[in-house]
Motif scaffolding. Sequence first.
Motif, PDB file in Angstrom:
ATOM      1  N   UNK A   1      22.838  63.351  47.426  1.00  0.00           N
ATOM      2  CA  UNK A   1      24.037  63.574  48.220  1.00  0.00           C
ATOM      3  C   UNK A   1      25.300  62.998  47.652  1.00  0.00           C
ATOM      4  N   UNK A   2      25.246  62.452  46.417  1.00  0.00           N
ATOM      5  CA  UNK A   2      26.479  61.922  45.845  1.00  0.00           C
ATOM      6  C   UNK A   2      26.251  60.940  44.722  1.00  0.00           C
ATOM      7  N   UNK A   3      27.070  59.902  44.675  1.00  0.00           N
ATOM      8  CA  UNK A   3      27.021  58.909  43.603  1.00  0.00           C
ATOM      9  C   UNK A   3      27.411  57.550  44.175  1.00  0.00           C
ATOM     10  N   UNK A   4      26.822  56.492  43.607  1.00  0.00           N
ATOM     11  CA  UNK A   4      27.171  55.130  43.996  1.00  0.00           C
ATOM     12  C   UNK A   4      27.763  54.410  42.793  1.00  0.00           C
ATOM     13  N   UNK A   5      28.910  53.794  42.989  1.00  0.00           N
ATOM     14  CA  UNK A   5      29.556  53.003  41.952  1.00  0.00           C
ATOM     15  C   UNK A   5      29.598  51.540  42.370  1.00  0.00           C
ATOM     16  N   UNK A   6      29.172  50.667  41.481  1.00  0.00           N
ATOM     17  CA  UNK A   6      29.282  49.223  41.689  1.00  0.00           C
ATOM     18  C   UNK A   6      30.633  48.789  41.144  1.00  0.00           C
ATOM     19  N   UNK A   7      31.434  48.128  41.982  1.00  0.00           N
ATOM     20  CA  UNK A   7      32.802  47.808  41.596  1.00  0.00           C
ATOM     21  C   UNK A   7      33.139  46.368  41.970  1.00  0.00           C
ATOM     22  N   UNK A   8      34.241  45.892  41.422  1.00  0.00           N
ATOM     23  CA  UNK A   8      34.848  44.629  41.827  1.00  0.00           C
ATOM     24  C   UNK A   8      36.176  44.949  42.489  1.00  0.00           C
ATOM     25  N   UNK A   9      36.356  44.419  43.706  1.00  0.00           N
ATOM     26  CA  UNK A   9      37.578  44.652  44.476  1.00  0.00           C
ATOM     27  C   UNK A   9      38.506  43.452  44.341  1.00  0.00           C
ATOM     28  N   UNK A  10      39.538  43.541  43.495  1.00  0.00           N
ATOM     29  CA  UNK A  10      40.463  42.407  43.352  1.00  0.00           C
ATOM     30  C   UNK A  10      41.499  42.403  44.466  1.00  0.00           C
ATOM     31  N   UNK A  11      41.812  41.228  44.970  1.00  0.00           N
ATOM     32  CA  UNK A  11      42.823  41.101  46.013  1.00  0.00           C
ATOM     33  C   UNK A  11      44.161  40.714  45.422  1.00  0.00           C
ATOM     34  N   UNK A  12      45.044  41.668  45.283  1.00  0.00           N
ATOM     35  CA  UNK A  12      46.330  41.395  44.644  1.00  0.00           C
ATOM     36  C   UNK A  12      47.217  40.485  45.492  1.00  0.00           C
TER      37      UNK A  12
ATOM     38  N   UNK B   1      22.697  46.973  52.526  1.00  0.00           N
ATOM     39  CA  UNK B   1      23.238  48.140  53.215  1.00  0.00           C
ATOM     40  C   UNK B   1      22.666  49.435  52.647  1.00  0.00           C
ATOM     41  N   UNK B   2      22.152  49.353  51.411  1.00  0.00           N
ATOM     42  CA  UNK B   2      21.504  50.511  50.802  1.00  0.00           C
ATOM     43  C   UNK B   2      19.997  50.440  50.939  1.00  0.00           C
ATOM     44  N   UNK B   3      19.406  49.270  50.645  1.00  0.00           N
ATOM     45  CA  UNK B   3      17.947  49.166  50.622  1.00  0.00           C
ATOM     46  C   UNK B   3      17.341  48.987  52.005  1.00  0.00           C
ATOM     47  N   UNK B   4      18.020  48.262  52.898  1.00  0.00           N
ATOM     48  CA  UNK B   4      17.484  47.994  54.231  1.00  0.00           C
ATOM     49  C   UNK B   4      17.978  48.982  55.285  1.00  0.00           C
ATOM     50  N   UNK B   5      19.227  49.420  55.140  1.00  0.00           N
ATOM     51  CA  UNK B   5      19.812  50.291  56.158  1.00  0.00           C
ATOM     52  C   UNK B   5      20.062  51.714  55.668  1.00  0.00           C
ATOM     53  N   UNK B   6      19.987  51.933  54.358  1.00  0.00           N
ATOM     54  CA  UNK B   6      20.147  53.269  53.770  1.00  0.00           C
ATOM     55  C   UNK B   6      21.406  53.972  54.268  1.00  0.00           C
ATOM     56  N   UNK B   7      22.531  53.283  54.244  1.00  0.00           N
ATOM     57  CA  UNK B   7      23.773  53.915  54.681  1.00  0.00           C
ATOM     58  C   UNK B   7      24.136  55.144  53.851  1.00  0.00           C
ATOM     59  N   UNK B   8      23.997  55.096  52.511  1.00  0.00           N
ATOM     60  CA  UNK B   8      24.311  56.320  51.751  1.00  0.00           C
ATOM     61  C   UNK B   8      23.418  57.497  52.132  1.00  0.00           C
ATOM     62  N   UNK B   9      22.120  57.249  52.283  1.00  0.00           N
ATOM     63  CA  UNK B   9      21.203  58.315  52.662  1.00  0.00           C
ATOM     64  C   UNK B   9      21.518  58.865  54.039  1.00  0.00           C
ATOM     65  N   UNK B  10      21.845  57.984  54.972  1.00  0.00           N
ATOM     66  CA  UNK B  10      22.190  58.422  56.322  1.00  0.00           C
ATOM     67  C   UNK B  10      23.475  59.253  56.311  1.00  0.00           C
ATOM     68  N   UNK B  11      24.456  58.802  55.528  1.00  0.00           N
ATOM     69  CA  UNK B  11      25.709  59.549  55.457  1.00  0.00           C
ATOM     70  C   UNK B  11      25.484  60.916  54.821  1.00  0.00           C
ATOM     71  N   UNK B  12      24.722  60.948  53.727  1.00  0.00           N
ATOM     72  CA  UNK B  12      24.445  62.221  53.060  1.00  0.00           C
ATOM     73  C   UNK B  12      23.717  63.181  54.005  1.00  0.00           C
ATOM     74  N   UNK B  13      22.789  62.673  54.783  1.00  0.00           N
ATOM     75  CA  UNK B  13      22.036  63.508  55.730  1.00  0.00           C
ATOM     76  C   UNK B  13      22.957  64.039  56.822  1.00  0.00           C
ATOM     77  N   UNK B  14      23.819  63.170  57.364  1.00  0.00           N
ATOM     78  CA  UNK B  14      24.745  63.606  58.411  1.00  0.00           C
ATOM     79  C   UNK B  14      25.717  64.664  57.896  1.00  0.00           C
ATOM     80  N   UNK B  15      26.149  64.506  56.636  1.00  0.00           N
ATOM     81  CA  UNK B  15      27.040  65.503  56.033  1.00  0.00           C
ATOM     82  C   UNK B  15      26.305  66.829  55.854  1.00  0.00           C
ATOM     83  N   UNK B  16      25.083  66.759  55.326  1.00  0.00           N
ATOM     84  CA  UNK B  16      24.301  67.978  55.078  1.00  0.00           C
ATOM     85  C   UNK B  16      23.999  68.727  56.364  1.00  0.00           C
ATOM     86  N   UNK B  17      23.810  68.009  57.465  1.00  0.00           N
ATOM     87  CA  UNK B  17      23.491  68.644  58.746  1.00  0.00           C
ATOM     88  C   UNK B  17      24.734  69.061  59.514  1.00  0.00           C
ATOM     89  N   UNK B  18      25.905  68.824  58.935  1.00  0.00           N
ATOM     90  CA  UNK B  18      27.143  69.235  59.575  1.00  0.00           C
ATOM     91  C   UNK B  18      27.582  68.349  60.723  1.00  0.00           C
TER      92      UNK B  18
END
Length: 358
Positions: free
Chosen positions: A100-111, A151-168
Amino acid sequence: MGLTSIGLLVTTAVLAVVALVATVWLWPRLSARSWRAVLGRVGLLAACQVLTLAALGLATNSYFGFYSSWSDLLGTDTATAPITIAATGLQVLSSRPVPGGRIEQVIMPGQSTRLSEEAYVFLPSAYLEHKTEHFPAIIALTGYPGDPRNLMTRLDLPGRMAKAIAEGQVKPTILVMMRPSVVLPRDTECVDVPRGPQVQSYFANDVKQDVIAHYRVASGRDSWGILGGSTGGYCALKIVMSHPEQFSAAVSLSGYFKTIIDRTTGDLFQRDKSVEQRNDLMWRLANLPAPPVNVLVTSSKKGESDYPATVRFLGAVKPPMRASSLFLPSGGHNFNTWNRELPQALPWLAQQLATPAA
């Protein structure tokens, strides 16, 4: 072996079983009243208890993600201060495709706050396919101390989001998955600490601006929401109520409504009563104008201590703020409970967000 490795957990569990078998087998031989026999019995009992407790501790830590390494557990991790960030913007460390997409690991700097934290960004397939469209976004927060990978391994947020998108059920939405603890081992409870780390501002302003600058994400408040569990749930509610100009909706999974102060937090208010009051959500509802935001709070009627406080919070909400609830009949303060709530809670939040016109 690493503290969170499966190999260590399995090895410790096997050793605990071996120690139990050895105790049963050797106990008759150590029945004498000599000091050697007594020491032998004490040693066998100690080995059984230590190995069993170690196995249980490792399993609990693996499930809840309390500590990520031996240095984290022992308190020898020296990375305890905020990171000073050069003006380089969001940094992508890795990228991988997922259903359902792609996951990017990033660093969020606080300017503005000079804080920095790791995040995992889920980009739905529509983001990758439609190069000119902009998308709504949700910041998802763990509890304390938390590991964003949960949030990915225990709650599967990406999978849940992808499923909700696919089901409209929802329009394609970006997920920004983080932990609220940006100055570990300290728990800042998403407080802008006077003369200290400005954690609430980091999430409300810096993270949002980093994402907008790097990804095709709408900037308007109507396209931004926050979701969190436990400490993350408290942070989600507080940030959306404190910054309605930045966010329009939030979900709190088993969150609370007032800053917790203990040995992990230290003095977050620096004896400033006004700071303490602004971080008390019940005080905000009673004394400040209601923000024009929409929130969903969850709890369990049996098994969660925050249920009475959640009911009081719902009763104190006034227009233009709106509040909905999801109460399970029973459930503890854990991933199992949140996994039962997320099939409704995550789509609910995404449905509150506006998709900008092309």
